[in-house]
Design an enzyme around this catalytic site. Structure first.
Site, mmCIF file in Angstrom:
data_model
loop_
_atom_site.group_PDB
_atom_site.id
_atom_site.type_symbol
_atom_site.label_atom_id
_atom_site.label_comp_id
_atom_site.label_asym_id
_atom_site.label_seq_id
_atom_site.Cartn_x
_atom_site.Cartn_y
_atom_site.Cartn_z
ATOM 1 N N SER A 141 56.536 35.631 20.667
ATOM 2 C CA SER A 141 55.844 36.608 19.839
ATOM 3 C C SER A 141 56.630 37.919 19.877
ATOM 4 C CB SER A 141 54.425 36.794 20.395
ATOM 5 O OG SER A 141 53.729 37.782 19.684
ATOM 6 N N LYS A 167 57.451 34.346 16.114
ATOM 7 C CA LYS A 167 56.240 34.920 15.498
ATOM 8 C C LYS A 167 56.441 36.423 15.403
ATOM 9 C CE LYS A 167 51.746 35.865 17.539
ATOM 10 N NZ LYS A 167 50.576 35.276 18.230
ATOM 11 N N LYS A 169 54.827 40.057 14.628
ATOM 12 C CA LYS A 169 53.609 40.830 14.463
ATOM 13 C C LYS A 169 53.754 41.650 13.185
ATOM 14 C CE LYS A 169 51.231 39.927 18.264
ATOM 15 N NZ LYS A 169 49.867 39.378 18.200
ATOM 16 N N ASP A 195 51.640 37.296 12.568
ATOM 17 C CA ASP A 195 50.321 37.532 13.178
ATOM 18 C C ASP A 195 49.890 38.965 12.863
ATOM 19 O OD1 ASP A 195 48.034 37.701 14.700
ATOM 20 O OD2 ASP A 195 49.007 37.321 16.630
ATOM 21 N N GLU A 220 48.615 34.304 10.857
ATOM 22 C CA GLU A 220 47.587 34.306 11.900
ATOM 23 C C GLU A 220 46.664 35.509 11.728
ATOM 24 O OE1 GLU A 220 49.395 34.070 15.753
ATOM 25 O OE2 GLU A 220 47.550 34.570 16.837
ATOM 26 N N ASP A 245 42.830 33.177 15.126
ATOM 27 C CA ASP A 245 42.925 33.496 16.558
ATOM 28 C C ASP A 245 41.595 34.159 16.949
ATOM 29 O OD1 ASP A 245 43.383 34.757 19.018
ATOM 30 O OD2 ASP A 245 45.280 35.664 18.485
ATOM 31 N N LYS A 269 43.354 30.023 22.566
ATOM 32 C CA LYS A 269 43.578 30.814 23.782
ATOM 33 C C LYS A 269 42.417 30.536 24.709
ATOM 34 C CE LYS A 269 45.945 34.723 21.722
ATOM 35 N NZ LYS A 269 45.772 36.117 21.273
ATOM 36 N N GLY A 297 48.838 33.106 23.689
ATOM 37 C CA GLY A 297 49.067 33.740 24.982
ATOM 38 C C GLY A 297 48.441 35.114 25.030
HETATM 39 O O1 OSB Z 1 47.279 37.982 18.959
HETATM 40 O O2 OSB Z 1 48.402 36.448 19.870
HETATM 41 C C1 OSB Z 1 47.948 37.598 19.895
HETATM 42 C C2 OSB Z 1 49.262 39.390 23.008
HETATM 43 C C3 OSB Z 1 48.138 40.104 23.372
HETATM 44 C C4 OSB Z 1 47.009 40.025 22.610
HETATM 45 C C5 OSB Z 1 46.987 39.228 21.462
HETATM 46 C C6 OSB Z 1 48.101 38.494 21.091
HETATM 47 C C7 OSB Z 1 49.271 38.613 21.874
HETATM 48 C C8 OSB Z 1 50.524 37.953 21.535
HETATM 49 C C9 OSB Z 1 51.479 37.627 22.654
HETATM 50 O O3 OSB Z 1 50.879 37.702 20.403
HETATM 51 C C10 OSB Z 1 51.268 36.265 23.133
HETATM 52 C C11 OSB Z 1 52.066 35.941 24.372
HETATM 53 O O4 OSB Z 1 53.214 35.539 24.259
HETATM 54 O O5 OSB Z 1 51.504 36.039 25.483
HETATM 55 MG MG MG Z 2 47.076 36.422 17.565
#
Ligand code: OSB
Ligand code: MG
Length: 374
Positions: A141, A167, A169, A195, A220, A245, A269, A297
């Protein structure tokens, strides 16, 4: 198994670099760990909650409070102790069901008790949950940057390391351009997804449909978590698959989202849905409906990462997850680090989580600790 002691420990771990999402920038991760000591073993849990309620309504101090005031006393009651002694981790969700929400706090208790139980029995998390592969493909991510060149350097670095899926953001103002730039520089074969962490509304549908040109695996959580109907409408207006999510907090909400056509993919998650056992239920439900799932994650240490690898080894996890190596976020992990091997991460096979915190490293990052005796 008999519960003897619960240890609540807060740790603070610096990140290798700032991680910016549409809801804020993290430079360090404050994490709540929960250790249970039973008559036969010790088990570890890691709470997914972030410091602030920006990703969801859960936050570290809130989960710590509800654990101390409600959840742990419930397990310590004579009914709680009897149920855990008879059914172990499988009793936890049911015992805590009368309390609304706070799924990340429920999840951390269940995880620690499951770990203790499995360590006692010599069985691994992957075996318990139903894993079928020895290693899982690893996605990463990537946060929001000020400038496109910075983003391209970072993405290039991850691709060189071997990550099999990227991925990005996104948020309004940082969506089409970064996606286009990554496609132009690294080509159409890169597995790429975005995402938004709820940053858009249905009024942005036509804008989001412009992402259709880039061959993304999925978008996402573009809309707010409660806007499940909005996602169903959006899914009719864009060709890119919608993945949820934040909206999916239980197998019930997953069932509703699936039948409304709000998503064709789910990011599972464990913390967000109340634990690994509920996560398996959502996996099973998605598989039964022909949806793909992948493991999300929450910037976990090696403890949460170990359990996530186990979950991601189930057969329905057909898309690469946010199951990156420890080094993606941490220079020093509190367990032996997870490393990338040809774009994959090995699923631990030892009893329970298969990894344990290294005491000296754990003590160095600990900011507070308390014990509750049973
Ligand atoms: O939306 O997936 C998410 C991290 C913190 C809170 C929300 C998200 C995320 C990540 C990182 O995208 C995921 C990871 O690699 O731990
Ligand atoms: Mg997410």
């Amino acid at each position: 198994m008999k519960l003897r002691v619960i240890e609540l420990r807060r740790i603070a771990m610096p990140l290798v670099g700032p991680f910016r999402t549409s809801f804020g920038t993290q430079t360090a991760r404050d994490i709540l760990l929960l250790k249970v000591v039973t008559d036969g073993a010790e088990g570890w849990g890691e709470c997914g909650a972030l410091l602030d309620p920006g990703y969801s309504d859960e936050y570290l101090a809130g989960e710590l409070g509800v654990l101390k005031d409600y959840f742990i006393p419930t397990l310590a009651s004579s009914r709680g102790r009897d149920r855990v002694e008879a059914h172990g981790a499988h009793a936890v969700a049911d015992l805590l069901h009368p309390f609304k929400g706070h799924r990340m706090a429920k999840a951390v208790l269940e995880m620690a008790i499951l770990d203790a139980e499995l360590r006692e029995e010599g069985r691994s998390f992957a075996r318990e949950l139903g894993g079928v592969v020895d290693r899982v493909p690893s996605g990463v991510s990537v946060g929001i940057f000020e400038e496109i060149p910075q983003l391209l350097d970072v993405v290039g670095g991850y691709l060189d390391e071997g990550y099999v899926r990227i991925k990005l953001k996104i948020e309004p103002g940082w969506d089409l351009e970064p996606v286009r730039a990554v496609r132009e520089r690294f080509g159409d074969d890169v597995l790429l997804q975005v995402d938004a962490n709820t940053a858009y509304t249905l009024r942005d549908a036509r804008h989001l449909a412009m992402l259709d040109d880039f061959g993304l695996l999925l978008i996402e959580q573009p809309l707010e978590e409660e806007d499940v109907l909005g996602h169903a409408e959006l899914a009719r207006q864009v060709r890119t698959p919608i993945c949820l999510d934040e909206s999916i907090v239980s197998s019930q909400t997953a069932a509703a989202a699936i039948s409304l056509g709000a998503c064709s993919i789910i990011n599972i998650k464990p913390g967000r849905v109340g634990g690994y056992l509920e996560a398996v239920k959502i996996h099973d439900l998605a598989v039964a409906h022909g949806l793909a799932v992948w493991c999300g994650g929450m910037i976990e240490t090696g403890l949460g990462r170990a359990a996530n690898m186990a979950l991601a080894s189930l057969p329905g996890f057909t898309l690469p997850g946010d199951v990156s190596a420890s080094g993606r976020f941490y220079k020093t992990d509190i367990t032996e680090p997870f490393v990338l091997e040809e774009g994959h991460i090995r699923v631990p096979t030892g009893p329970g989580l298969g990894v344990t915190p290294i005491p000296e490293i754990l003590d160095e990052v600990t900011t507070s600790i308390e014990h509750i005796e049973f």
